[in-house]
Design an enzyme around this catalytic site. Structure first.
Site, PDB file in Angstrom:
ATOM      1  CB  ILE A  18      -0.994  -0.018   1.193  1.00 45.32           C
ATOM      2  CG1 ILE A  18      -2.135   0.966   0.931  1.00 45.32           C
ATOM      3  CG2 ILE A  18      -0.302   0.257   2.510  1.00 45.32           C
ATOM      4  CD1 ILE A  18      -3.309   0.809   1.882  1.00 45.32           C
ATOM      5  N   GLY A  39       3.446  -4.910  10.698  1.00 45.38           N
ATOM      6  CA  GLY A  39       2.494  -5.073   9.599  1.00 45.38           C
ATOM      7  C   GLY A  39       2.378  -3.841   8.727  1.00 45.38           C
ATOM      8  CB  VAL A  40      -0.477  -2.510   6.762  1.00 44.53           C
ATOM      9  CG1 VAL A  40      -1.578  -2.287   7.771  1.00 44.53           C
ATOM     10  CG2 VAL A  40      -0.598  -1.538   5.604  1.00 44.53           C
ATOM     11  CG  ASP A  41       0.182   1.275  12.188  1.00 49.57           C
ATOM     12  OD1 ASP A  41      -0.153   2.208  11.435  1.00 49.57           O
ATOM     13  OD2 ASP A  41       0.117   1.339  13.429  1.00 49.57           O
ATOM     14  CB  THR A 125      -7.102 -10.160   7.876  1.00 50.40           C
ATOM     15  OG1 THR A 125      -6.310  -9.387   6.970  1.00 50.40           O
ATOM     16  CG2 THR A 125      -8.570  -9.841   7.677  1.00 50.40           C
ATOM     17  N   GLY A 126      -4.359  -9.438  10.068  1.00 47.00           N
ATOM     18  CA  GLY A 126      -2.967  -9.811  10.335  1.00 47.00           C
ATOM     19  C   GLY A 126      -2.825 -10.153  11.816  1.00 47.00           C
ATOM     20  CB  VAL A 127      -1.048  -8.288  14.512  1.00 50.62           C
ATOM     21  CG1 VAL A 127      -0.886  -8.361  16.017  1.00 50.62           C
ATOM     22  CG2 VAL A 127       0.319  -8.198  13.862  1.00 50.62           C
ATOM     23  CE1 TYR A 128      -4.262  -5.452  17.174  1.00 51.84           C
ATOM     24  CE2 TYR A 128      -6.050  -4.144  16.261  1.00 51.84           C
ATOM     25  CZ  TYR A 128      -4.943  -4.248  17.082  1.00 51.84           C
ATOM     26  OH  TYR A 128      -4.527  -3.155  17.803  1.00 51.84           O
TER      27      TYR A 128
HETATM   28  N1  APR Z   1       0.635  -3.138   2.290  1.00 48.59           N
HETATM   29  C1  APR Z   1      -0.591  -3.692   2.342  1.00 48.59           C
HETATM   30  N2  APR Z   1      -0.940  -4.605   3.264  1.00 48.59           N
HETATM   31  C2  APR Z   1       0.001  -4.978   4.143  1.00 48.59           C
HETATM   32  C3  APR Z   1       1.314  -4.453   4.162  1.00 48.59           C
HETATM   33  C4  APR Z   1       1.610  -3.481   3.176  1.00 48.59           C
HETATM   34  N3  APR Z   1       2.813  -2.917   3.100  1.00 48.59           N
HETATM   35  N4  APR Z   1       1.998  -5.044   5.178  1.00 48.59           N
HETATM   36  C5  APR Z   1       1.163  -5.914   5.765  1.00 48.59           C
HETATM   37  N5  APR Z   1      -0.040  -5.897   5.153  1.00 48.59           N
HETATM   38  C6  APR Z   1      -1.253  -6.681   5.409  1.00 48.59           C
HETATM   39  C7  APR Z   1      -1.126  -7.938   6.229  1.00 48.59           C
HETATM   40  O1  APR Z   1      -0.607  -8.987   5.430  1.00 48.59           O
HETATM   41  C8  APR Z   1      -2.602  -8.182   6.563  1.00 48.59           C
HETATM   42  O2  APR Z   1      -3.271  -8.791   5.456  1.00 48.59           O
HETATM   43  O3  APR Z   1      -2.178  -5.892   6.159  1.00 48.59           O
HETATM   44  C9  APR Z   1      -3.155  -6.760   6.731  1.00 48.59           C
HETATM   45  C10 APR Z   1      -3.423  -6.332   8.162  1.00 48.59           C
HETATM   46  O4  APR Z   1      -2.429  -6.862   9.016  1.00 48.59           O
HETATM   47  P1  APR Z   1      -1.764  -6.042  10.227  1.00 48.59           P
HETATM   48  O5  APR Z   1      -0.897  -4.986   9.664  1.00 48.59           O
HETATM   49  O6  APR Z   1      -1.164  -7.043  11.140  1.00 48.59           O
HETATM   50  O7  APR Z   1      -3.035  -5.285  10.901  1.00 48.59           O
HETATM   51  P2  APR Z   1      -4.137  -5.797  11.975  1.00 48.59           P
HETATM   52  O8  APR Z   1      -4.397  -7.252  11.888  1.00 48.59           O
HETATM   53  O9  APR Z   1      -5.290  -4.863  11.817  1.00 48.59           O
HETATM   54  O10 APR Z   1      -3.438  -5.551  13.367  1.00 48.59           O
HETATM   55  C11 APR Z   1      -3.240  -4.226  13.814  1.00 48.59           C
HETATM   56  O11 APR Z   1      -0.901  -4.560  14.184  1.00 48.59           O
HETATM   57  O12 APR Z   1       1.043  -3.540  13.575  1.00 48.59           O
HETATM   58  C12 APR Z   1       0.039  -3.514  14.453  1.00 48.59           C
HETATM   59  O13 APR Z   1      -0.133  -1.158  14.982  1.00 48.59           O
HETATM   60  C13 APR Z   1      -0.801  -2.272  14.460  1.00 48.59           C
HETATM   61  O14 APR Z   1      -1.343  -2.918  16.660  1.00 48.59           O
HETATM   62  C14 APR Z   1      -1.864  -2.801  15.354  1.00 48.59           C
HETATM   63  C15 APR Z   1      -2.113  -4.191  14.819  1.00 48.59           C
END
Ligand code: APR
Length: 178
Positions: A18, A39-41, A125-128
């Site tokens: 993204i 992750g994405v953050d 759908t990642g860490v959460y």
């Molecule tokens: N671009 C797009 N999508 C991405 C990228 C990227 N560069 N990096 C990771 N992702 C995807 C992951 O593969 C997943 O499908 O984003 C999706 C969401 O995953 P997470 O980033 O783990 O977000 P979430 O599950 O909502 O957890 C949020 O994670 O990093 C911390 O600060 C964040 O505490 C919060 C938690």
């Protein structure tokens, strides 16, 4: 008179990172403390620079299901929208409603800022741990409903990281189009 574009022409599924996308707003999957993370953050804060986290600190936090906006920093976006999705706890803790709300609130914020294009990751759908099949249907159903009533949002990109996520969203979009 021009006919407005069909709803399905205003939403696009892409596989990729993204941070490489150009849009008025890029959405990040944030935590309620807006402290940044992995992750994405992590990718958004890394590419956008420290200005974003400084603004997050000033804002202080954001409840689950809501969203706040900061500068886009060095990204090719005017704003980063920090949307807080729910942590998956088995499905009995309003997770579905909170996930839908995170998407809707981000779109409302884009309109109130005067923007028309936005890119989303797959929130929660990642860490959460939110199950992908359910989350993809909720995400797309919420976005499609919003687009039906809000012509000012002209481009929504769902930027999916990895093939598994991309294919889940493709299936979800197909099921919602039938
Ligand atoms: N671009 C797009 N999508 C991405 C990228 C990227 N560069 N990096 C990771 N992702 C995807 C992951 O593969 C997943 O499908 O984003 C999706 C969401 O995953 P997470 O980033 O783990 O977000 P979430 O599950 O909502 O957890 C949020 O994670 O990093 C911390 O600060 C964040 O505490 C919060 C938690």
């Amino acid at each position: 008179m021009t006919t407005p574009p069909r709803i399905h022409d205003r939403i696009e599924l892409l596989q990729g990172d993204i941070t490489q996308i150009k849009a008025d707003a890029l959405v990040t999957a944030a935590n309620a403390g807006l402290r940044g993370g992995g992750g994405v953050d992590g990718a958004i804060h890394g590419a956008g620079g420290p200005e974003i986290l400084e603004e997050c600190r000033r804002i202080g936090g954001c409840p689950t299901g809501k969203a706040v906006a900061t500068t886009g920093g060095k990204l090719a976006a005017r704003w980063v929208i920090h949307a807080v999705g729910p942590i998956w706890r088995g499905g009995g803790q309003e997770e579905a409603a909170l996930l839908a709300s995170a998407y809707r609130e981000s779109l409302n914020l884009l309109v109130s800022l005067g923007g028309s294009s936005i890119a989303f990751p797959s929130i929660s759908t990642g860490v959460y741990g939110y199950p992908l099949e359910e989350a993809s249907v909720i995400a797309l159903d919420t976005i499609l409903r919003f687009l039906r009533r809000e012509p000012r949002v002209t481009h929504v990109k769902m930027v999916l990281f990895g093939e598994r996520t991309f294919h889940a969203y493709q299936r979800a979009l197909k099921s919602l189009s039938e």
